[in-house]
Design an enzyme around this catalytic site. Structure first.
Site: not given
Length: 603
Positions: A313-314, A375-376, A378-381, A417
Site C-alpha cells: 500500500n501507499i 486495488c482498494s 482503484g486510483w493508486d495501484r 489523488k
C-alpha cells in the site's frame, strides 16, 4: 481556490528594472542575471545567506525568493553555484539553532524537498533575518494555508501549442475502435453524480443500462464501477478498472454487480472466465473486509478467476522512498551500497508492479482473456497496473503524444489523488496520504525504456521533466485529486498545461534511436538482475556522482540527424530558387543551372 495578491513582502521587488530579455524557455532574465523569472512571477525578497553545501562546505550567497521559486547565487569568486528550487518542491521548513547558538553557521533554516534533496541556510541572528525568511518561505511554499493561490493560477506563460487539447476522451476511444456493438460511451457521469472521482465520460458494456450502473455503484468502493480502459485491436479482449467490492465481514453479495461482471465477460467469446487481478497482498484484501471492503469470492463470482498481485500500500511505498533518500543524499556510501539499496526494498516494489502489469498484458494479449483490475479504491495501484499494461500492449502510448494521453487518461481523469499524494501547497508534511505512487510508475517506465531502447519516442529527460513539474505547481496538469475538482476550479482555463511546454520543444525530449513499430507487445524482464536504481534521477543532486552521459554512438547519431536536417533544408531552398528561375520567361539561352533537375536525396 482562493485568489489573493502578493503581500507586504513585495517591497524588494525587481519590477523597476527596465531592461530584460527572454530566454528560449520563456523565462525573463534581467541583464545582471540576478534571478530568472517567469511571466507572472514576482520577486518577494532577497537576503544574504550562507548555504551549507553538503559537498563543498559553507558558501556565501544571495538567496532570492519569488512567488514561484527559491534561487541562490554564490557571491564567492571561486564558486559558480546556483540553486533553482521551485517552492512547490518544498515539503518542510524548520528553524535550526536558537538565540543562544554559538557554533559557526548553526543558526538558520533546514529545508526538506520532495525531489530527493535537502537545503540548509545559515543566517545572521540579528535583524530578524531568519524569522523574515521563514515566514516568507512558509507563506509562498504552502499557499493553501495562507489563502493564496498556487503559482499555476498566476503563471502567464504563453506557448505556441495548447497542451490542454492533447487528450480528448472521445477521440482516444475512437482510436481504439469504440464504441462498438459490445461497448458504448455513456455520459451518466457528466455532472459527476454517479462517481465524483471518475471522469465525465465512461465506456461500459452495451448491454448494461444506466440504471444497472447506478445499482452496481452502490456495491463498489467510492462508487468506482468497472469501466473500460483499453480494448485489444484484434482479439477484442479488454482491460477494465474499478475499486474493491463492498463485501464486508458478513460476505455481502450484490446480484447486480455479479451480473455486470458476467456481461463484461460475455463481450469476449474466446474464454469462458473473466480474470480479476487484485493488486493487493491477499492478507490485506482480507483485512479490508473489516472496514467494509473485500474481494470477489469464488462463491459469488462463478465465472471469474481471482489473482492477488502482492503490491503493497501507499504507506509502505512512502517509507521505502524515505530509505532511498537516506542512502543517496547527501552521501552515497560505496562500501555498503548494494546491501543499503536492498534494505530500502524500492527495486523489489518496482519489480512487483512491473510483474503485475506483465501478467495483465500477457493475459489480454496471449491468454485472450478480458481482465478486471482493482486495488482498494482503484486510483493508486490500479492506475499503475492499467497504464503500464497499456504501455506494453499499445505502441501508440510509447510516443510522446501517446504517453501524455495515457497519463491524462489513466491517472488524471480517473482520479489519482495527486493533491493528496504530493501535497501541493500544503504544509502538512506528515500527512499519511502522501505517497510516491506516480513516481513509482515513471520509474517503471524508465526501467522499460532501458530494456527496450528503441521502443519509446521519448528520452529520459522527458520523464524527469514530468516528475519535476509533478511537484513544481508551475502548471495545472497535476493539480487537485480528480476531474470534478479541476472542473470546479476551471484549471484548463486558468492554468497552463505541462504538455504545452513539452510539445513546443519536442526535439529536446526525443529518443534518437526510436523505431516506430505497430502492434509490438513489450514484455520487460522484471527480475532483480535486470532492474537498477535510476541514478540520473535519484542521485542527480550529488556532484560527486558522475551523471550518465549519452554514449558516443548516440551523440554521433544525433549530430548526423542534425546534419541531415540541414542538408534537406538547403536542398529545399535550392529547389525553390530553381523553380522560380524556371517559371521566369527565359531572356537568354538556358544556363546549366536553369536546366538542373530536382535532386532526390536518400535522407
Amino acid at each position: 481556490m482562493a485568489s489573493a495578491s502578493t503581500s507586504k513582502y513585495n517591497s524588494h521587488s525587481l519590477e523597476n528594472e527596465s531592461i530584460k530579455r527572454t530566454s528560449r524557455d520563456g523565462v525573463n532574465r534581467d541583464l545582471t542575471e540576478a534571478v530568472p523569472r517567469l511571466p507572472g512571477e514576482t520577486l518577494i525578497t532577497d537576503k544574504e545567506v550562507i548555504y551549507i553545501c553538503p559537498f563543498n562546505g559553507p558558501i556565501k550567497g544571495r538567496v532570492y525568493i519569488t512567488n514561484y521559486r527559491l534561487y541562490l547565487r554564490s557571491l564567492e569568486t571561486d564558486s559558480s553555484l546556483i540553486l533553482d528550487v521551485p517552492l512547490g518542491v518544498i515539503s518542510r521548513i524548520e528553524k535550526m539553532g536558537g538565540a543562544t547558538s554559538r557554533g559557526e553557521n548553526s543558526y538558520g533554516l533546514d529545508i526538506t524537498c520532495k525531489d530527493m534533496r535537502n537545503l540548509r541556510f545559515a543566517l545572521k541572528q540579528e535583524g530578524h533575518s531568519r524569522r523574515d525568511m521563514f515566514e516568507i518561505l512558509t507563506r509562498y511554499a504552502f499557499p493553501l494555508a495562507h489563502s493564496l493561490p498556487l503559482f499555476a493560477f498566476l503563471n502567464e506563460e504563453k506557448f505556441n501549442v495548447d497542451g490542454w487539447t492533447v487528450y480528448n476522451p472521445v477521440e482516444e476511444y475512437r482510436r481504439q475502435g469504440l464504441p462498438n456493438h459490445h461497448w458504448r460511451i455513456t455520459f451518466i457521469n457528466k455532472c459527476y453524480e454517479l462517481c465524483d472521482t471518475y471522469p465525465a465520460l465512461l465506456v461500459v458494456p452495451y448491454r448494461a443500462s444506466d440504471d444497472d450502473l447506478r445499482r452496481v455503484a452502490t456495491f463498489r468502493s467510492r462508487n468506482r464501477i468497472p469501466v473500460l480502459s483499453w480494448i485489444h485491436p484484434e482479439n477484442k479482449t479488454v482491460i477494465v478498472r474499478c475499486s474493491q467490492p463492498l463485501v464486508g465481514m458478513s460476505g455481502k453479495r450484490n446480484k447486480d454487480d455479479e451480473k455486470y461482471l458476467d456481461v463484461i465477460r460475455e463481450t469476449n467469446k474466446q474464454i469462458s472466465k473473466l480474470t480479476i487481478y487484485d493488486a493487493r497482498p491477499s492478507v490485506n484484501a482480507v483485512a479490508n473486509k473489516a472496514t467494509g471492503g473485500g474481494y470477489e469470492s469464488d462463491d459469488a463470482y462463478h465465472n471469474a478467476e481471482l489473482f492477488f498481485l502482492d503490491i503493497h500500500n501507499i504507506h509502505v511505498m512512502r517509507e521505502s522512498l524515505k530509505k532511498v533518500k537516506d542512502i543517496v543524499y547527501p552521501n552515497v556510501e560505496e562500501s555498503h551500497w548494494l546491501s543499503s539499496l536492498e534494505s530500502t526494498h524500492w527495486l523489489e516494489h518496482i519489480k512487483l508492479v512491473l510483474t503485475g502489469a506483465i501478467q495483465v498484458a500477457d493475459k489480454v494479449s496471449s491468454g485472450k482473456s478480458s481482465v478486471l483490475v482493482h486495488c482498494s479504491d482503484g486510483w493508486d495501484r490500479t492506475a499503475q497496473l492499467t497504464s503500464l499494461a497499456m504501455l506494453m500492449l499499445d505502441s501508440f502510448y510509447r510516443s510522446i503524444e501517446g504517453f501524455e494521453i495515457l497519463v491524462q487518461k489513466e491517472w488524471i481523469s480517473f482520479g489519482h489523488k495527486f493533491a493528496s499524494r504530493i501535497g501541493h501547497g500544503d504544509k502538512n508534511h506528515t500527512d499519511a496520504d502522501r505517497s510516491p505512487i506516480f513516481l513509482q510508475f515513471i520509474d517503471c517506465v524508465w526501467q522499460m525504456s532501458k530494456q527496450f531502447p528503441t521502443a519509446f519516442e521519448f528520452n529520459e529527460q522527458f520523464l524527469i521533466i514530468i516528475l519535476d513539474h509533478l511537484y513544481s505547481c508551475r502548471f495545472g496538469t497535476f493539480l487537485f485529486n480528480c476531474e470534478s475538482a479541476r472542473e470546479r476550479q476551471k484549471v484548463t482555463e486558468r492554468t497552463v498545461s505541462l504538455w504545452s511546454l513539452i510539445n513546443s520543444n519536442k526535439e529536446k525530449f526525443k529518443n534518437p534511436f526510436y523505431t516506430k513499430e505497430i502492434n509490438r507487445v513489450l514484455y520487460p524482464v522484471a527480475s532483480m538482475r535486470h532492474l537498477e536504481l535510476w541514478v540520473n534521477y535519484y542521485i542527480r543532486w550529488n556532484p560527486r556522482i558522475k551523471q550518465q552521459q549519452p554514449n558516443p554512438v548516440e551523440q554521433r547519431y544525433m549530430e548526423l540527424l542534425a546534419l541531415r536536417d540541414e542538408y534537406i533544408k538547403r536542398l529545399e531552398e535550392l529547389q525553390l530558387a530553381n523553380s522560380a528561375k524556371l517559371s521566369d520567361p527565359p531572356t537568354s539561352p538556358s544556363s546549366p543551372s536553369q536546366m538542373m533537375p530536382h535532386v532526390q536525396t536518400h535522407f
